[in-house]
Motif scaffolding. Structure first.
Motif, PDB file in Angstrom:
ATOM      1  N   ALA A  41       0.752  -1.129   0.005  1.00  0.00           N
ATOM      2  CA  ALA A  41      -0.063   0.000  -0.002  1.00  0.00           C
ATOM      3  C   ALA A  41       0.777   1.285  -0.153  1.00  0.00           C
ATOM      4  O   ALA A  41       2.079   1.103   0.495  1.00  0.00           O
ATOM      5  CB  ALA A  41      -0.969   0.169   1.158  1.00  0.00           C
ATOM      6  N   PRO A  42       0.412   2.310  -0.336  1.00  0.00           N
ATOM      7  CA  PRO A  42       1.176   3.341  -0.512  1.00  0.00           C
ATOM      8  C   PRO A  42       1.908   3.944   0.795  1.00  0.00           C
ATOM      9  O   PRO A  42       1.127   3.814   1.895  1.00  0.00           O
ATOM     10  CB  PRO A  42       0.058   4.726  -1.074  1.00  0.00           C
ATOM     11  CG  PRO A  42      -0.756   3.884  -1.551  1.00  0.00           C
ATOM     12  CD  PRO A  42      -0.965   2.607  -1.092  1.00  0.00           C
ATOM     13  N   GLY A  43       3.354   4.190   1.025  1.00  0.00           N
ATOM     14  CA  GLY A  43       3.600   4.424   2.370  1.00  0.00           C
ATOM     15  C   GLY A  43       3.987   3.257   3.199  1.00  0.00           C
ATOM     16  O   GLY A  43       4.393   3.600   4.121  1.00  0.00           O
ATOM     17  N   LYS A  44       3.871   2.220   2.712  1.00  0.00           N
ATOM     18  CA  LYS A  44       3.929   1.003   3.680  1.00  0.00           C
ATOM     19  C   LYS A  44       4.862   0.018   3.021  1.00  0.00           C
ATOM     20  O   LYS A  44       5.083  -0.107   1.804  1.00  0.00           O
ATOM     21  CB  LYS A  44       2.380   0.344   3.803  1.00  0.00           C
ATOM     22  CG  LYS A  44       1.477   1.209   4.660  1.00  0.00           C
ATOM     23  CD  LYS A  44       0.277   0.396   5.137  1.00  0.00           C
ATOM     24  CE  LYS A  44      -0.683   1.409   5.840  1.00  0.00           C
ATOM     25  NZ  LYS A  44      -1.904   0.636   6.354  1.00  0.00           N
ATOM     26  N   ASP A  90      -7.727  -2.872   1.739  1.00  0.00           N
ATOM     27  CA  ASP A  90      -6.940  -3.926   1.011  1.00  0.00           C
ATOM     28  C   ASP A  90      -6.503  -3.400  -0.140  1.00  0.00           C
ATOM     29  O   ASP A  90      -5.693  -3.662  -1.075  1.00  0.00           O
ATOM     30  CB  ASP A  90      -8.092  -4.827   0.657  1.00  0.00           C
ATOM     31  CG  ASP A  90      -8.617  -5.647   1.882  1.00  0.00           C
ATOM     32  OD1 ASP A  90      -9.891  -5.937   1.598  1.00  0.00           O
ATOM     33  OD2 ASP A  90      -7.736  -6.221   2.581  1.00  0.00           O
ATOM     34  N   THR A  91      -6.824  -1.909  -0.293  1.00  0.00           N
ATOM     35  CA  THR A  91      -5.945  -1.307  -1.377  1.00  0.00           C
ATOM     36  C   THR A  91      -4.620  -1.106  -1.356  1.00  0.00           C
ATOM     37  O   THR A  91      -3.798  -0.755  -0.436  1.00  0.00           O
ATOM     38  CB  THR A  91      -6.486   0.277  -1.268  1.00  0.00           C
ATOM     39  OG1 THR A  91      -8.077   0.318  -1.694  1.00  0.00           O
ATOM     40  CG2 THR A  91      -5.775   1.187  -2.379  1.00  0.00           C
TER      41      THR A  91
END
Length: 112
Positions: A41-44, A90-91
């Motif tokens: 995910a973004p930033g993860k 979940d994105t």
């Protein structure tokens, strides 16, 4: 050379379903490989979602247990991820993995 090609991502509303596919080709004996699905995910950080061994044994991240199902078709050199009851969290970009090999990723976006 080995290729892992994912498909099936897209935009879905919360509560909906998607099925991801990953087709393997090249110099890989698919049936002998543990196959996995990861997501980022973004930033993860990238995280393991599910994996399935050559014997068909599977394991899942706690966050997807009971909602996602991983399966494989050795005749088609393909691994699947059935995702039900999708949530906005979940994105992510979902990646297919076969140890040292990675697919290019497919984006799954779950809207509220």
């Amino acid at each position: 050379q080995v290729q892992l090609v994912e498909s099936g991502g897209g935009l879905v509303q919360a509560g909906g379903s998607l099925r991801l596919s990953c087709a393997a080709s090249g110099s890989i004996i698919f049936s002998l490989r543990t196959m996995g699905w990861y997501r980022q995910a973004p930033g993860k950080q990238r995280e393991l979602v599910a994996a399935i061994t050559r014997y068909g044994r599977s394991n899942y991240a706690d966050s997807v247990k009971g909602r996602f199902t991983i399966s494989r078709d050795n005749a088609k050199d393909t691994v699947y991820l059935q995702m039900n009851s999708l949530k906005p969290e979940d994105t992510a970009v979902y990646y297919c993995n076969a140890q040292e090999y990675w697919g290019q990723g497919t984006l799954v976006t779950v809207s509220e």
